[in-house]
Design a protein around this motif. Structure first.
Motif, PDB file in Angstrom:
ATOM      1  N   ARG A   1     -11.984   5.364 -23.808  1.00 40.36           N
ATOM      2  CA  ARG A   1     -12.021   4.143 -24.637  1.00 40.36           C
ATOM      3  C   ARG A   1     -10.896   3.166 -24.317  1.00 40.36           C
ATOM      4  O   ARG A   1     -11.129   1.985 -24.120  1.00 40.36           O
ATOM      5  CB  ARG A   1     -11.958   4.560 -26.123  1.00 40.36           C
ATOM      6  N   TYR A   2      -9.675   3.657 -24.315  1.00 36.58           N
ATOM      7  CA  TYR A   2      -8.535   2.751 -24.154  1.00 36.58           C
ATOM      8  C   TYR A   2      -7.979   2.754 -22.740  1.00 36.58           C
ATOM      9  O   TYR A   2      -7.050   2.021 -22.441  1.00 36.58           O
ATOM     10  CB  TYR A   2      -7.442   3.110 -25.167  1.00 36.58           C
ATOM     11  N   CYS A   3      -8.536   3.582 -21.887  1.00 39.22           N
ATOM     12  CA  CYS A   3      -8.069   3.682 -20.495  1.00 39.22           C
ATOM     13  C   CYS A   3      -9.252   3.580 -19.535  1.00 39.22           C
ATOM     14  O   CYS A   3      -9.591   4.545 -18.852  1.00 39.22           O
ATOM     15  CB  CYS A   3      -7.350   5.014 -20.283  1.00 39.22           C
ATOM     16  N   PRO A   4      -9.883   2.404 -19.470  1.00 39.63           N
ATOM     17  CA  PRO A   4     -11.064   2.236 -18.612  1.00 39.63           C
ATOM     18  C   PRO A   4     -10.674   2.127 -17.134  1.00 39.63           C
ATOM     19  O   PRO A   4     -10.726   1.053 -16.540  1.00 39.63           O
ATOM     20  CB  PRO A   4     -11.690   0.943 -19.142  1.00 39.63           C
ATOM     21  N   SER A   5     -10.295   3.259 -16.576  1.00 42.05           N
ATOM     22  CA  SER A   5      -9.703   3.269 -15.236  1.00 42.05           C
ATOM     23  C   SER A   5     -10.659   2.775 -14.159  1.00 42.05           C
ATOM     24  O   SER A   5     -10.224   2.329 -13.097  1.00 42.05           O
ATOM     25  CB  SER A   5      -9.216   4.681 -14.904  1.00 42.05           C
ATOM     26  N   ASP A   6     -11.963   2.837 -14.420  1.00 42.35           N
ATOM     27  CA  ASP A   6     -12.933   2.333 -13.448  1.00 42.35           C
ATOM     28  C   ASP A   6     -12.789   0.832 -13.212  1.00 42.35           C
ATOM     29  O   ASP A   6     -13.311   0.322 -12.233  1.00 42.35           O
ATOM     30  CB  ASP A   6     -14.358   2.641 -13.936  1.00 42.35           C
ATOM     31  N   ARG A   7     -12.106   0.141 -14.100  1.00 38.95           N
ATOM     32  CA  ARG A   7     -11.996  -1.312 -13.971  1.00 38.95           C
ATOM     33  C   ARG A   7     -10.790  -1.740 -13.132  1.00 38.95           C
ATOM     34  O   ARG A   7     -10.608  -2.937 -12.885  1.00 38.95           O
ATOM     35  CB  ARG A   7     -11.875  -1.951 -15.364  1.00 38.95           C
ATOM     36  N   LEU A   8      -9.961  -0.815 -12.716  1.00 36.83           N
ATOM     37  CA  LEU A   8      -8.676  -1.205 -12.143  1.00 36.83           C
ATOM     38  C   LEU A   8      -8.368  -0.419 -10.865  1.00 36.83           C
ATOM     39  O   LEU A   8      -7.220  -0.277 -10.483  1.00 36.83           O
ATOM     40  CB  LEU A   8      -7.599  -0.926 -13.197  1.00 36.83           C
ATOM     41  N   LEU A   9      -9.392   0.087 -10.201  1.00 31.32           N
ATOM     42  CA  LEU A   9      -9.174   0.972  -9.056  1.00 31.32           C
ATOM     43  C   LEU A   9      -8.391   0.290  -7.945  1.00 31.32           C
ATOM     44  O   LEU A   9      -7.456   0.847  -7.393  1.00 31.32           O
ATOM     45  CB  LEU A   9     -10.520   1.470  -8.513  1.00 31.32           C
TER      46      LEU A   9
ATOM     47  N   VAL B   1      -6.453  -2.403  -8.020  1.00 28.56           N
ATOM     48  CA  VAL B   1      -5.082  -2.731  -8.412  1.00 28.56           C
ATOM     49  C   VAL B   1      -4.189  -1.499  -8.268  1.00 28.56           C
ATOM     50  O   VAL B   1      -3.094  -1.562  -7.689  1.00 28.56           O
ATOM     51  CB  VAL B   1      -5.036  -3.247  -9.871  1.00 28.56           C
ATOM     52  N   ALA B   2      -4.682  -0.363  -8.776  1.00 28.28           N
ATOM     53  CA  ALA B   2      -3.885   0.871  -8.688  1.00 28.28           C
ATOM     54  C   ALA B   2      -3.624   1.231  -7.228  1.00 28.28           C
ATOM     55  O   ALA B   2      -2.520   1.634  -6.854  1.00 28.28           O
ATOM     56  CB  ALA B   2      -4.614   2.014  -9.400  1.00 28.28           C
ATOM     57  N   ASP B   3      -4.653   1.049  -6.409  1.00 30.19           N
ATOM     58  CA  ASP B   3      -4.484   1.375  -5.001  1.00 30.19           C
ATOM     59  C   ASP B   3      -3.502   0.416  -4.330  1.00 30.19           C
ATOM     60  O   ASP B   3      -2.638   0.838  -3.558  1.00 30.19           O
ATOM     61  CB  ASP B   3      -5.844   1.330  -4.307  1.00 30.19           C
ATOM     62  N   ASP B   4      -3.605  -0.873  -4.640  1.00 31.61           N
ATOM     63  CA  ASP B   4      -2.679  -1.860  -4.065  1.00 31.61           C
ATOM     64  C   ASP B   4      -1.232  -1.555  -4.459  1.00 31.61           C
ATOM     65  O   ASP B   4      -0.312  -1.661  -3.652  1.00 31.61           O
ATOM     66  CB  ASP B   4      -3.000  -3.277  -4.575  1.00 31.61           C
ATOM     67  N   GLU B   5      -1.040  -1.201  -5.719  1.00 34.20           N
ATOM     68  CA  GLU B   5       0.323  -1.028  -6.218  1.00 34.20           C
ATOM     69  C   GLU B   5       0.937   0.317  -5.814  1.00 34.20           C
ATOM     70  O   GLU B   5       2.111   0.411  -5.506  1.00 34.20           O
ATOM     71  CB  GLU B   5       0.352  -1.131  -7.753  1.00 34.20           C
ATOM     72  N   PHE B   6       0.109   1.378  -5.893  1.00 35.23           N
ATOM     73  CA  PHE B   6       0.698   2.716  -5.770  1.00 35.23           C
ATOM     74  C   PHE B   6       0.022   3.586  -4.719  1.00 35.23           C
ATOM     75  O   PHE B   6       0.450   4.715  -4.473  1.00 35.23           O
ATOM     76  CB  PHE B   6       0.619   3.432  -7.131  1.00 35.23           C
ATOM     77  N   GLY B   7      -1.048   3.064  -4.106  1.00 33.45           N
ATOM     78  CA  GLY B   7      -1.874   3.891  -3.212  1.00 33.45           C
ATOM     79  C   GLY B   7      -1.150   4.376  -1.977  1.00 33.45           C
ATOM     80  O   GLY B   7      -1.442   5.442  -1.442  1.00 33.45           O
ATOM     81  N   SER B   8      -0.187   3.591  -1.521  1.00 34.30           N
ATOM     82  CA  SER B   8       0.443   3.969  -0.260  1.00 34.30           C
ATOM     83  C   SER B   8       1.746   4.745  -0.482  1.00 34.30           C
ATOM     84  O   SER B   8       2.430   5.093   0.475  1.00 34.30           O
ATOM     85  CB  SER B   8       0.725   2.708   0.562  1.00 34.30           C
ATOM     86  N   LEU B   9       2.072   4.992  -1.718  1.00 36.42           N
ATOM     87  CA  LEU B   9       3.301   5.757  -1.991  1.00 36.42           C
ATOM     88  C   LEU B   9       3.086   7.241  -1.705  1.00 36.42           C
ATOM     89  O   LEU B   9       1.970   7.746  -1.723  1.00 36.42           O
ATOM     90  CB  LEU B   9       3.730   5.588  -3.444  1.00 36.42           C
TER      91      LEU B   9
ATOM     92  N   PHE C   1     -14.626  11.299  -5.061  1.00 37.60           N
ATOM     93  CA  PHE C   1     -13.231  10.885  -4.968  1.00 37.60           C
ATOM     94  C   PHE C   1     -12.917  10.772  -3.492  1.00 37.60           C
ATOM     95  O   PHE C   1     -12.545  11.736  -2.843  1.00 37.60           O
ATOM     96  CB  PHE C   1     -12.337  11.903  -5.676  1.00 37.60           C
ATOM     97  N   GLY C   2     -13.151   9.596  -2.958  1.00 39.54           N
ATOM     98  CA  GLY C   2     -13.016   9.368  -1.537  1.00 39.54           C
ATOM     99  C   GLY C   2     -13.975   8.246  -1.169  1.00 39.54           C
ATOM    100  O   GLY C   2     -14.225   7.363  -1.976  1.00 39.54           O
TER     101      GLY C   2
ATOM    102  N   ILE D   1      -1.699   6.163 -18.060  1.00 43.70           N
ATOM    103  CA  ILE D   1      -2.860   7.042 -17.886  1.00 43.70           C
ATOM    104  C   ILE D   1      -3.907   6.354 -17.019  1.00 43.70           C
ATOM    105  O   ILE D   1      -4.479   6.955 -16.103  1.00 43.70           O
ATOM    106  CB  ILE D   1      -3.463   7.387 -19.272  1.00 43.70           C
ATOM    107  N   MET D   2      -4.157   5.076 -17.275  1.00 41.27           N
ATOM    108  CA  MET D   2      -5.179   4.363 -16.522  1.00 41.27           C
ATOM    109  C   MET D   2      -4.840   4.312 -15.035  1.00 41.27           C
ATOM    110  O   MET D   2      -5.702   4.529 -14.184  1.00 41.27           O
ATOM    111  CB  MET D   2      -5.373   2.966 -17.083  1.00 41.27           C
ATOM    112  N   PHE D   3      -3.580   4.015 -14.735  1.00 41.06           N
ATOM    113  CA  PHE D   3      -3.184   3.985 -13.320  1.00 41.06           C
ATOM    114  C   PHE D   3      -3.374   5.368 -12.684  1.00 41.06           C
ATOM    115  O   PHE D   3      -3.893   5.487 -11.568  1.00 41.06           O
ATOM    116  CB  PHE D   3      -1.720   3.559 -13.179  1.00 41.06           C
ATOM    117  N   CYS D   4      -2.944   6.416 -13.382  1.00 38.40           N
ATOM    118  CA  CYS D   4      -3.042   7.765 -12.809  1.00 38.40           C
ATOM    119  C   CYS D   4      -4.503   8.145 -12.540  1.00 38.40           C
ATOM    120  O   CYS D   4      -4.837   8.628 -11.459  1.00 38.40           O
ATOM    121  CB  CYS D   4      -2.394   8.788 -13.740  1.00 38.40           C
ATOM    122  N   ARG D   5      -5.353   7.915 -13.506  1.00 36.27           N
ATOM    123  CA  ARG D   5      -6.762   8.264 -13.299  1.00 36.27           C
ATOM    124  C   ARG D   5      -7.367   7.465 -12.154  1.00 36.27           C
ATOM    125  O   ARG D   5      -8.175   7.977 -11.388  1.00 36.27           O
ATOM    126  CB  ARG D   5      -7.563   8.022 -14.582  1.00 36.27           C
ATOM    127  N   ALA D   6      -6.952   6.215 -12.035  1.00 34.98           N
ATOM    128  CA  ALA D   6      -7.471   5.391 -10.939  1.00 34.98           C
ATOM    129  C   ALA D   6      -7.044   5.941  -9.585  1.00 34.98           C
ATOM    130  O   ALA D   6      -7.657   5.667  -8.570  1.00 34.98           O
ATOM    131  CB  ALA D   6      -6.998   3.948 -11.109  1.00 34.98           C
TER     132      ALA D   6
END
Lengths: 268, 268, 268, 268
Positions: A96-104, A106-114, B233-234, A164-169
Motif C-alpha cells: 500500500r505505502y511502498c509501491p516499489s513497482d513505480r520507482l524501479l 530511479v532505484a537503479d539509477d541511484e543505487f544500482g551500481s553500488l 528478477f532480472g 523499504i520502497m528503494f530496497c524492494r525495487a
C-alpha cells in the motif's frame, strides 16, 4: 468510544530471541475481555477487543531485556532471489505505502551500481537522511513513499516507507518495523525498517533520531498499514496518549544506556 | 532469458481440503534446480529458481480432483472484527492495488445500509457486474482498484481488486485468489476474490465468466502483487504461453462438468 | 465516425512573426462546414466542425516560410515574477499534466542553485536527455509529468511535460508547444516546450531528435490537454494518419536545410 | 515576508457588465510599487509586486454595485462543441484539479441520460450537495476533484472542482470562479463554478451556503490553480486575514439584501 467499536492494538512488546519480557501488564478500563494474539504471518502481536460506547483507557507496562544481535559486514550480504527463504518473499512485493513497482528505474539509477550488501542499504539510508527533511504535518494516513520521494519531507514512518520502497525495487526483501524508541527527544513510538541480508533481518533507521540498541520491537509488516498501534473499526476519538521509555537497572543494579552503532544490528 | 535472472512461478496447484492433486509434473527446459515452496503466510506455492541466459520453457501438468464446499446463507455471516481469527486480520488492511482507506465513504454509501453477510457481498458483485465493463487493454501492472472504480472498466484482476477494496472498506477480510478456470471462452488463468464469512473463506467472481465449481486454486494473497503467475528478477521476455484446462473422467469413467452456483462456495 | 461527433483539430500552421504562410489548403471529405479559429487565450488555431456518421478524411497542406529568431545568452535572462508580463502568468501555475506544486523541492534540489537564465533551462534539458529514456508505449493520454519523473521513460510529449514542470517549480513561465518537425526519423508531429526569458518565449527540445530550425509551430498551451492535434466529442476511430514534411526551395531556388543550434531560439 | 518575494494577489473586484465598481482602494504597507493587471486570458485581475523582508499588510476596500443577470431555462441550453465560441474551448479540457479525462464513464453513468441543459447541471449540483459532506481540514492545496469524488468530503473549492470535472466530462465548458460571498456564516472568500450554456456563463454553487445574488466576482480560471487569492514566489507566512462583506445602502438609501434563486443566474 462514540459507538460500539472493535479495536486492534499493537502496543505489546514481542518476545523474540533478542528481547525477553521480564514483566508486563495490560489493563483496559473498563475491564473488557480481549484476545492477545500472535500473527504468525508477520510476527505481530495484536490485542483484539470490542468496546461499548463510553470512555476507554488502555494502559500497558512492560519491562524487557533487550539484547540486539550485532553482526559483521561479511555476513550481511545480499541473497539472490532464487535462494531467499520463502517467508521473506512477500516482502519483495509492492505494498500500500511502498509501491516499489513505480520507482524501479530511479532505484537503479541511484543505487544500482553500488556494491551489493549492507553498504548499499547504508547508502540508501544516507540518501534519505540527506534528501528528506524531517517535518511533521506534511504526511497523513494516506501518504505513500512516492509522495515522500516527490515532496522530500516527512516523519519516521515516511522515511521507513521510502527506504523499504528503494530496497524492494532493488530486489531486497524489506519490511516496516514499529518500536518504542529510547533516546528520542520525547520517548515515543518510532518506525524504522528491516532488510533481509545473509540470514537475518537487519535494522535500519534513516532518521538518525535515536540509538538503535534502545529500540523495543513491537511488530513488523509490509508497511504501516499492517503495524498501526491502534486500528478502530467503529467510531472513537483519541483523547490523548502518553508514552514513557526509560532504562531500568539490571539484576546487578547496572543501568546500560542505549548506544549508536554503525555495525549491522538485528532485533528480529 | 536475456540476463541471468531469478524466477518466482505461481503456477502449481495447491493441495487443500477441496482439491486433491492426483498427478503432477513440472519441467524446466533446460533442466534447472528449483525450490517448490509453500508460503505459510499466504497459502501460496512458489517455484523458485535461477536461470542463465538463453531460451527457457516451463511446462506444468496436473490432474486435480476438485470438490468445493457448498454452504448456506445461514452460516456465511459477518464476524465482528474483535472475533476474527488472527490469520484473517492482515486481509482487513489496504494493500498495493486495494487501497481501501481511500474509499471508505463510497463503500458505506453504496453498501453500508444493506443486510450484513453473504448477500451484501453478492450485492457488491452485482454492482461490479453492472457498472464495470470487461475490457482488455485499459489496465496494466500498475492499475489500482481506485482507477478501476473511476474508469469503470478492466479485466478479471481489476474486478477482483475492486471487490476486495469494497469489502475491506466494510471491515470484511478479503483476499485475491488466482485459479485456472475451466469454462472461460479460452481456458486460462483467472482471478477472483474470497471473503471471510462465518468460519471460512468464500469465493466470489463478479465477472460471471465461468462456472465456479470449475476453478482450480493456485494461490491467494493481499492482491495481485502477491499472486503473480511469474515474477522475474532480472531481464527476460515472455515469448508465449499456452494454457489448457479440460475435464477428465473420474475413476468411474464419468466426466462431471463444472456448474454455476448461487450457493455460498468455498475452495480455500 | 461512428456517431455524430464534434471535432476540434489543431493541425493548421500559425501565422506568426517567425513563420509566414505562403499557401495553405484544408479539405474535409465529405465537404463539411467548419470554423477556423484563433484562440487569443493561447495562440492556438482550432478547426471546429460537426460530422455525421461515416468515413471522414481531413487533408491539410501548407507551405510556410520559417524564420526563427536566434538570440543571445545575454538577453535570455530570468524575469522576476513581479515584473512578468501578465499574459505569461497563467504559465506559472500547475496544469493537468504538469502538477508543478508536487515537485517544488526536487526542482530546487536539482536546479535551484544553478546560475539563473538560459543555461539553467539548458541544464534541465540535459537532465531530461540523460535521465529519461525515449520509449514508446509506456505513456498514454493520462500520463502526467510526475509519472515520467518516477518511471524515467516516455516520448516527446512526456519530455516536454517534465521540462515544463521543472521550470514552473522554479517560477519560470513555461508552456507546451506542438510542431511539425522536419528531421525526425519520420517527419511527424512533435512536442517541445517554451520558457519565457528576457522578453520572449524561447524554444527547448530535450529529446534532441530534430534540428530546431526545422520546427513549424502549430500551437501552444498549458500542456498537451490544450494542444491535442485532434479532440473528438462523440465516437470516432482513427484509421490512419500520414504526415510529410519536406524542405521546399525558396524563390531563389535554394533549399535551406534545418540546422541544430545551441543558441537561444524562438519561433513564438 | 521572510525573504525577498514576488506576490500575485487576486483580491480586487472585477469591473464587468454585472458589477460596477463605485469606489475602491488598495493599500500596501509598506508602500510598494505594484502593477494592477487584467489578464485577458481568463478575465482575472492580478496585483503584482515585489516585497523586501519584513512585515507586509495589504488592505483592499471596494464598494460595488452588483446586478446579476437572471435568465430563463429556455435560453440556458447546451451548445454543441462544434458551435461553441472559441474563448470557451479551453474550459472543455482537463486541468490540474479537474482531471475530467479520468472520470468520463462515471459522469456518463450518473448524468449522461438526463435532459441536456440547465437542469442537467442542477442535477450535478444536487448530487454534490447530497453526496459530499462539507468538511474543513480534509483537503489541501494538492487535492484534486478525483480525491473529493473518492473521499466524499471537502470545502467550497472541492465542490466547485468536482462540479467542473463532471461538466467537462459531459462536454460542457466549465470554470472556477472566486467571489466574496455575502451571507456566509462568516463573510469570506468563496468558490463556485460557471458553465457556458446558451450564450453566457451561468453561475452554480453546490454548497448552498449563501444567496447567489450576494456574490462579488473576483476572477475565474480553469481551476483554483489560476484563481488563488495570493500566490507567493519566495518565502512568506500569512499571519492573519480579515474579510468583511456588508450590504451598503444605494443612492436612494435602500439596502437590498441578497437573495436565493433557482433561476439561471450569471455574473460573468
Amino acid at each position: 468510544v462514540n459507538q460500539e467499536s472493535s479495536f486492534l492494538l499493537q502496543i505489546g512488546a514481542l518476545e523474540t530471541a533478542h528481547q525477553k519480557i521480564l514483566r508486563e501488564k495490560l489493563e483496559l478500563d473498563p475491564l473488557l475481555p480481549f484476545h492477545d494474539r500472535q500473527l504468525s504471518t508477520s510476527e505481530n502481536r495484536i490485542v483484539q477487543f470490542f468496546a461499548p460506547p463510553g470512555p476507554l483507557t488502555a494502559r500497558y507496562e512492560v519491562i524487557v531485556e533487550v539484547d540486539p544481535y550485532l553482526g559483521s559486514l561479511e555476513e550481511a550480504v545480499e541473497v539472490p532471489v532464487s535462494e531467499l527463504p520463502p517467508e521473506t518473499l512477500p516482502f519483495l512485493y509492492p505494498s500500500r505505502y511502498c509501491p516499489s513497482d513505480r520507482l524501479l528505474q530511479v532505484a537503479d539509477d541511484e543505487f544500482g551500481s553500488l556494491e551489493p550488501g549492507y553498504s548499499r542499504v547504508t547508502a540508501i539510508c544516507n540518501w534519505l537522511y540527506e534528501k528528506i527533511r524531517y517535518t511533521r504535518g506534511v504526511s497523513d494516513a494516506h501518504t505513500t513513499a512516492l509522495e515522500t520521494y516527490l515532496g522530500r519531507e516527512g516523519v519516521c514512518r515516511d522515511f521507513a516507507h521510502l527506504g523499504i520502497m528503494f530496497c524492494r525495487a532493488l530486489n531486497l526483501p524489506a519490511r516496516f518495523v514499529s518500536v518504542y524508541a529510547y533516546g528520542l527527544a520525547q520517548p515515543d513510538f518510532h518506525a524504522c525498517f528491516e532488510v533481509f541480508l545473509g540470514n537475518r533481518w537487519y535494522l535500519f533507521d534513516a532518521t538518525r533520531l535515536a540509538p538503535q540498541t534502545g529500540f523495543l520491537r513491537l511488530g513488523s509488516g509490509r508497511d504501516a498499514a499492517e503495524v498501526s498501534f491502534a486500528t478502530v473499526f467503529g467510531v472513537a476519538e483519541l483523547e490523548g496518549m502518553e508514552t514513557f521509555v526509560e532504562v531500568v537497572p539490571n539484576e546487578e543494579g547496572k543501568s546500560i544506556e542505549p548506544e549508536w552503532t554503525v555495525q549491522p544490528i538485528s532485533i528480529a
